[in-house]
Design a protein around this motif. Structure first.
Motif, PDB file in Angstrom:
ATOM      1  N   ALA A   9       2.480   1.062  12.198  1.00  0.00           N
ATOM      2  CA  ALA A   9       3.913   1.223  12.434  1.00  0.00           C
ATOM      3  C   ALA A   9       4.584   1.902  11.254  1.00  0.00           C
ATOM      4  CB  ALA A   9       4.549  -0.135  12.738  1.00  0.00           C
ATOM      5  N   MET A  10       5.481   1.180  10.555  1.00  0.00           N
ATOM      6  CA  MET A  10       6.283   1.805   9.507  1.00  0.00           C
ATOM      7  C   MET A  10       5.739   1.581   8.112  1.00  0.00           C
ATOM      8  SD  MET A  10      10.031   0.929  10.900  1.00  0.00           S
ATOM      9  CE  MET A  10       9.942  -0.015  12.400  1.00  0.00           C
ATOM     10  N   ALA A  11       4.532   1.026   7.978  1.00  0.00           N
ATOM     11  CA  ALA A  11       4.002   0.778   6.645  1.00  0.00           C
ATOM     12  C   ALA A  11       2.566   1.260   6.579  1.00  0.00           C
ATOM     13  CB  ALA A  11       4.060  -0.722   6.318  1.00  0.00           C
ATOM     14  N   ALA A  12       2.136   1.665   5.364  1.00  0.00           N
ATOM     15  CA  ALA A  12       0.756   2.089   5.145  1.00  0.00           C
ATOM     16  C   ALA A  12       0.117   1.126   4.170  1.00  0.00           C
ATOM     17  CB  ALA A  12       0.712   3.511   4.582  1.00  0.00           C
ATOM     18  N   PHE A  13      -1.169   0.810   4.394  1.00  0.00           N
ATOM     19  CA  PHE A  13      -1.835  -0.190   3.587  1.00  0.00           C
ATOM     20  C   PHE A  13      -3.151   0.351   3.073  1.00  0.00           C
ATOM     21  CE2 PHE A  13       0.298  -1.932   7.281  1.00  0.00           C
ATOM     22  CZ  PHE A  13       1.274  -2.710   6.681  1.00  0.00           C
ATOM     23  N   GLY A  14      -3.557  -0.070   1.863  1.00  0.00           N
ATOM     24  CA  GLY A  14      -4.848   0.366   1.335  1.00  0.00           C
ATOM     25  C   GLY A  14      -5.351  -0.605   0.299  1.00  0.00           C
ATOM     26  N   PHE A  15      -6.673  -0.574   0.049  1.00  0.00           N
ATOM     27  CA  PHE A  15      -7.188  -1.349  -1.061  1.00  0.00           C
ATOM     28  C   PHE A  15      -8.041  -0.459  -1.930  1.00  0.00           C
ATOM     29  CE2 PHE A  15     -10.985  -2.220   1.612  1.00  0.00           C
ATOM     30  CZ  PHE A  15     -11.984  -1.978   0.690  1.00  0.00           C
ATOM     31  N   LYS A 167      -5.701  -9.000  -5.448  1.00  0.00           N
ATOM     32  CA  LYS A 167      -4.515  -8.442  -6.086  1.00  0.00           C
ATOM     33  C   LYS A 167      -3.717  -7.672  -5.044  1.00  0.00           C
ATOM     34  CE  LYS A 167      -3.188  -5.566 -10.046  1.00  0.00           C
ATOM     35  NZ  LYS A 167      -3.705  -4.828 -11.215  1.00  0.00           N
ATOM     36  N   VAL A 168      -2.398  -7.857  -5.040  1.00  0.00           N
ATOM     37  CA  VAL A 168      -1.529  -7.241  -4.031  1.00  0.00           C
ATOM     38  C   VAL A 168      -0.362  -6.543  -4.728  1.00  0.00           C
ATOM     39  CG1 VAL A 168      -0.031  -7.650  -2.041  1.00  0.00           C
ATOM     40  CG2 VAL A 168      -2.142  -8.977  -2.308  1.00  0.00           C
ATOM     41  N   THR A 169      -0.149  -5.282  -4.370  1.00  0.00           N
ATOM     42  CA  THR A 169       0.975  -4.504  -4.886  1.00  0.00           C
ATOM     43  C   THR A 169       1.821  -4.026  -3.711  1.00  0.00           C
ATOM     44  OG1 THR A 169      -0.247  -3.745  -6.828  1.00  0.00           O
ATOM     45  CG2 THR A 169       1.666  -2.433  -6.162  1.00  0.00           C
ATOM     46  N   ILE A 170       3.134  -4.103  -3.841  1.00  0.00           N
ATOM     47  CA  ILE A 170       4.057  -3.610  -2.818  1.00  0.00           C
ATOM     48  C   ILE A 170       4.810  -2.414  -3.374  1.00  0.00           C
ATOM     49  CG2 ILE A 170       6.085  -4.134  -1.400  1.00  0.00           C
ATOM     50  CD1 ILE A 170       5.201  -7.053  -1.395  1.00  0.00           C
ATOM     51  N   ALA A 252      10.342   8.776  -5.061  1.00  0.00           N
ATOM     52  CA  ALA A 252       8.905   8.566  -4.854  1.00  0.00           C
ATOM     53  C   ALA A 252       8.644   7.114  -4.513  1.00  0.00           C
ATOM     54  CB  ALA A 252       8.143   8.957  -6.116  1.00  0.00           C
ATOM     55  N   ALA A 253       7.518   6.877  -3.820  1.00  0.00           N
ATOM     56  CA  ALA A 253       7.117   5.497  -3.540  1.00  0.00           C
ATOM     57  C   ALA A 253       7.001   4.748  -4.863  1.00  0.00           C
ATOM     58  CB  ALA A 253       5.790   5.485  -2.793  1.00  0.00           C
ATOM     59  N   THR A 254       7.732   3.651  -4.987  1.00  0.00           N
ATOM     60  CA  THR A 254       7.849   2.932  -6.254  1.00  0.00           C
ATOM     61  C   THR A 254       7.301   1.524  -6.117  1.00  0.00           C
ATOM     62  OG1 THR A 254       9.859   4.188  -6.747  1.00  0.00           O
ATOM     63  CG2 THR A 254       9.432   2.229  -8.081  1.00  0.00           C
ATOM     64  N   ALA A 255       6.381   1.156  -6.993  1.00  0.00           N
ATOM     65  CA  ALA A 255       5.811  -0.191  -6.962  1.00  0.00           C
ATOM     66  C   ALA A 255       6.798  -1.197  -7.537  1.00  0.00           C
ATOM     67  CB  ALA A 255       4.508  -0.229  -7.750  1.00  0.00           C
ATOM     68  N   LEU A 256       6.788  -2.419  -7.015  1.00  0.00           N
ATOM     69  CA  LEU A 256       7.573  -3.484  -7.621  1.00  0.00           C
ATOM     70  C   LEU A 256       7.079  -3.718  -9.038  1.00  0.00           C
ATOM     71  CD1 LEU A 256       7.929  -6.084  -4.729  1.00  0.00           C
ATOM     72  CD2 LEU A 256       9.186  -3.972  -5.144  1.00  0.00           C
ATOM     73  N   THR A 257       7.907  -4.324  -9.856  1.00  0.00           N
ATOM     74  CA  THR A 257       7.599  -4.470 -11.273  1.00  0.00           C
ATOM     75  C   THR A 257       6.280  -5.173 -11.505  1.00  0.00           C
ATOM     76  OG1 THR A 257       9.951  -4.520 -11.801  1.00  0.00           O
ATOM     77  CG2 THR A 257       8.444  -5.370 -13.469  1.00  0.00           C
ATOM     78  N   ASN A 258       5.974  -6.193 -10.705  1.00  0.00           N
ATOM     79  CA  ASN A 258       4.760  -6.969 -10.903  1.00  0.00           C
ATOM     80  C   ASN A 258       3.891  -6.957  -9.655  1.00  0.00           C
ATOM     81  OD1 ASN A 258       5.236  -8.276 -13.618  1.00  0.00           O
ATOM     82  ND2 ASN A 258       7.052  -8.977 -12.523  1.00  0.00           N
ATOM     83  N   HIS A 326      -8.038  -4.890  -4.567  1.00  0.00           N
ATOM     84  CA  HIS A 326      -6.618  -4.622  -4.811  1.00  0.00           C
ATOM     85  C   HIS A 326      -6.033  -3.947  -3.579  1.00  0.00           C
ATOM     86  CE1 HIS A 326      -3.449  -2.363  -7.489  1.00  0.00           C
ATOM     87  NE2 HIS A 326      -2.895  -3.216  -6.649  1.00  0.00           N
ATOM     88  N   TYR A 327      -5.004  -4.575  -3.005  1.00  0.00           N
ATOM     89  CA  TYR A 327      -4.372  -4.079  -1.781  1.00  0.00           C
ATOM     90  C   TYR A 327      -2.967  -3.583  -2.104  1.00  0.00           C
ATOM     91  CZ  TYR A 327      -8.223  -6.633   0.278  1.00  0.00           C
ATOM     92  OH  TYR A 327      -9.490  -7.080   0.597  1.00  0.00           O
ATOM     93  N   THR A 328      -2.667  -2.357  -1.688  1.00  0.00           N
ATOM     94  CA  THR A 328      -1.342  -1.785  -1.911  1.00  0.00           C
ATOM     95  C   THR A 328      -0.661  -1.560  -0.572  1.00  0.00           C
ATOM     96  OG1 THR A 328      -1.981  -0.716  -3.982  1.00  0.00           O
ATOM     97  CG2 THR A 328      -0.058   0.177  -2.845  1.00  0.00           C
ATOM     98  N   TYR A 329       0.508  -2.160  -0.393  1.00  0.00           N
ATOM     99  CA  TYR A 329       1.305  -2.021   0.823  1.00  0.00           C
ATOM    100  C   TYR A 329       2.488  -1.113   0.513  1.00  0.00           C
ATOM    101  CZ  TYR A 329      -1.261  -6.037   2.650  1.00  0.00           C
ATOM    102  OH  TYR A 329      -2.250  -6.877   3.088  1.00  0.00           O
TER     103      TYR A 329
END
Length: 377
Positions: A9-15, A167-170, A252-258, A326-329
């Motif tokens: 849908a509206m989000a892309a996911f990867g590890f 590990k999870v990054t948004i 640009a796609a920006t990761a949360l601080t932590n 490590h998973y990045t959403y």
């Protein structure tokens, strides 16, 4: 490095699987004492344990080891080994037996505010409850190697530490050229917040990690077993503030601080609300963002207002979070997300927040000709 991308849908996911780094340690002062050469997967966040000399590096933290005679009794109890003069050594020296071999189990974790790891001595079991605050979450790394002797490891035993958690990054972005999105808190919700890890080995199969056991403990292509985690419980959420508050198509796609270090688990996916009743809740894993959306051209509010936000939700797929991965959403805010509860009482389909805000034309008609008859004299 292995990569896998998931799109929904509206989000892309990867590890991304981790790389490795090595530190060599040899005790020049007492060559007969047991020493270690640790390896830890490469990391990118301050709370990650690595093999370096930083705040969370093994050269600073050291680690704990206990040894058993191979297929036999305990050889030495849980003992702290610290980095000194190029070697990882213990305050109380332990020496190699004249015959036979030893098995070693080592671990390290850092306690922090509201982040707890409990461990019973001389076991390979750990109960982990990550802090609800991402900045306070810490890493758990373990290492095991067996059948070691002075003849082959007198210069130092190699220990390959692996990350036991996930590990999870948004990340957030906005692909829309016509809207500006202002965001506040971001929540990863309806995931398990505690679990117990009991080491039984490692595996070379990252997709179905239940079959092949790694016996040498030194191959970086192997991962800890997902099935070594049990007792995942206490469904909860983790809240963070966005690193960037305003998103346009130029942001640009920006990761949360932590990033977050969390319990390995299989996420429960849901594509509908619990029922077709108004107010019914969404009960799968999700990411929510507190946001307000404006027309970029004139700053008029489309969703929310100057002093108010709306909670927008993006459901997550049924992904299995594996140890050491490590998973990045990446959430595209352009879609506006869905309401967290059912807004109608007609069906249980997810209600898009911008579904009723888009300017569109439904009833389009064309008048017939107004006929006039004119007689010419």
């Amino acid at each position: 490095m292995n990569k896998q991308i998931f799109i929904l849908a509206m989000a892309a996911f990867g590890f991304v699987a981790c790389s490795s780094d090595e530190t060599v340690a040899v005790n020049q002062n007492d060559p007969d004492a047991i020493t270690f050469r640790p390896i830890v997967n490469g990391t990118t966040r301050a709370a990650d344990i690595d093999a370096g000399s930083g705040t969370n590096g093994l050269q600073t933290l050291g680690f704990t080891v206990f040894a058993d005679v191979t297929s036999g009794s305990n050889y030495f109890p849980e003992t702290a080994f610290t980095y000194s003069g190029g070697a990882y050594i213990s305050a109380t020296k332990y020496y190699w037996p004249s015959t036979g071999t030893l098995d070693f189990f080592a671990y390290q974790y850092s306690q922090s505010a509201n982040n707890t790891v409990t461990h019973t001595a001389l076991t390979k079991a750990f109960t982990v409850t990550p802090s609800s605050t991402a900045a306070n979450q810490t890493d758990l790394v373990v290492a095991f190697t067996e059948g070691k002797s002075k003849a082959t490891n007198g210069a130092g035993v190699t220990l390959n530490f692996r990350h036991a958690e996930s590990k999870v990054t948004i990340k957030l972005k906005n692909s829309s050229t016509t809207t500006t999105v202002t965001v506040g808190d971001v929540v990863l919700g309806n995931v398990f917040t505690t679990g117990t890890y009991t080491f039984t080995g490692s595996t070379d199969n990252a997709v179905s990690p239940t079959t092949t056991t790694n016996t040498d403990g030194n191959n970086n292509s192997y991962y800890l077993k997902y099935d070594d985690w049990s007792g995942q419980a206490t469904s909860g959420s983790y809240t963070q503030a966005a690193a960037t508050t305003s998103y346009t198509s130029a942001t640009a796609a920006t990761a949360l601080t932590n990033s977050m270090i969390l319990i390995p688990q299989t996420l429960t996916n849901a594509t509908t609300y619990a029922s077709g009743d108004a107010g019914a809740v969404f009960n799968g894993a999700y990411i929510t963002v507190a946001l307000k959306i404006q027309n970029t051209a004139n700053s008029a509010y489309i969703v929310g207002g100057a002093g108010s936000t709306v909670t927008a939700m993006w459901p997550l797929p049924a992904t299995k979070w594996l140890p050491g991965h490590h998973y990045t959403y990446t959430v595209d805010l352009a879609g506006g997300g869905y309401f967290t509860t059912n807004q109608t009482d007609t069906d249980s389909a997810l209600d898009p927040i911008l579904g009723g805000a888009e300017i569109k034309f439904v009833t389009v008609t064309v008048d017939g000709w107004n006929t006039s008859d004119i007689a010419i004299p």
